[in-house]
Design a protein around this motif. Structure first.
Motif, short mmCIF file in Angstrom:
data_model
loop_
_atom_site.label_atom_id
_atom_site.label_comp_id
_atom_site.label_asym_id
_atom_site.label_seq_id
_atom_site.Cartn_x
_atom_site.Cartn_y
_atom_site.Cartn_z
N LYS A 61 29.31 28.60 43.82
CA LYS A 61 28.80 27.95 44.96
C LYS A 61 27.73 27.00 44.59
O LYS A 61 27.88 25.86 45.25
CB LYS A 61 27.82 29.32 45.68
N LYS B 101 32.62 25.91 57.64
CA LYS B 101 32.76 27.04 57.06
C LYS B 101 33.72 27.06 55.98
O LYS B 101 35.15 26.61 56.47
CB LYS B 101 32.61 28.13 58.00
N GLN C 249 27.98 23.30 45.76
CA GLN C 249 27.16 22.47 46.62
C GLN C 249 26.65 21.19 45.92
O GLN C 249 26.14 20.29 46.61
CB GLN C 249 25.66 23.52 46.67
N THR D 6 30.83 29.78 52.40
CA THR D 6 29.95 28.73 52.14
C THR D 6 30.29 27.49 52.92
O THR D 6 31.18 27.38 53.46
CB THR D 6 30.12 28.23 50.59
#
Length: 162
Positions: A154, A85, A158, A79
């Motif tokens: 994830k 990265k 985020q 991610t």
């Protein structure tokens, strides 16, 4: 002489195959040059380790220790965080101690920054207390860890890290 060279080639390739057979996850390509894999180690206290390989050279990035049981890889994914990265690894350990009424699983999310052809531990993820926890019965209390899948990890990353 040809027989010797052929024998030597087979011996070297069999050692390479044996070394690679200890890989439990991967290899996963990061880009054209780099990849990562998680490999079983001979160390009884740290039986798993993540490796970064580039241009045929592999280096150990981090080892995963025994904690009640041997570490188990639940998921590996990539991610972007802060425009870099990242490799994310979820490790789990079975926890069984009947005297203390413990019957469950411990979880820890590990993160690694990838940039300039190198992989390094992401301190933000390492120090985030929300990314480790317990699932099951611990001292008679039922506990639930929220981030047991790549999708949930994830989403958390985020929403907390840009």
């Amino acid at each position: 002489m040809r027989g010797f060279i052929l024998g030597l080639t087979l011996l070297v390739s069999s050692f390479y195959t044996l070394a690679k057979s200890d890989i439990v996850q991967g290899p996963f390509k990061l880009d054209a040059d780099g990849s990562i894999y998680i490999k079983k180690e001979d160390d009884i206290n740290y039986p798993l380790a993540i490796y970064f390989e580039t241009n045929g050279n592999a280096s150990k990035v981090e080892s995963y220790e025994v904690d009640g049981s041997e570490p188990h890889v639940e998921t590996v994914f990539f991610t972007k965080m802060n425009n870099k990265k990242n490799v994310i690894v979820l490790i789990s350990w079975e926890q069984r101690h009947s005297a203390e009424k413990i019957n469950g699983t411990a979880y820890q999310v590990y993160g690694y920054n990838y940039s300039l052809n190198s992989l390094s531990i992401n301190p933000s993820i390492k120090n985030d207390q929300n990314l480790n926890g317990l699932e099951g019965e611990f001292n008679g209390e039922e506990l639930h860890f929220k981030y047991k899948s790549a999708v949930k990890i994830k989403a958390y990353l985020q929403s907390h890290y840009k």
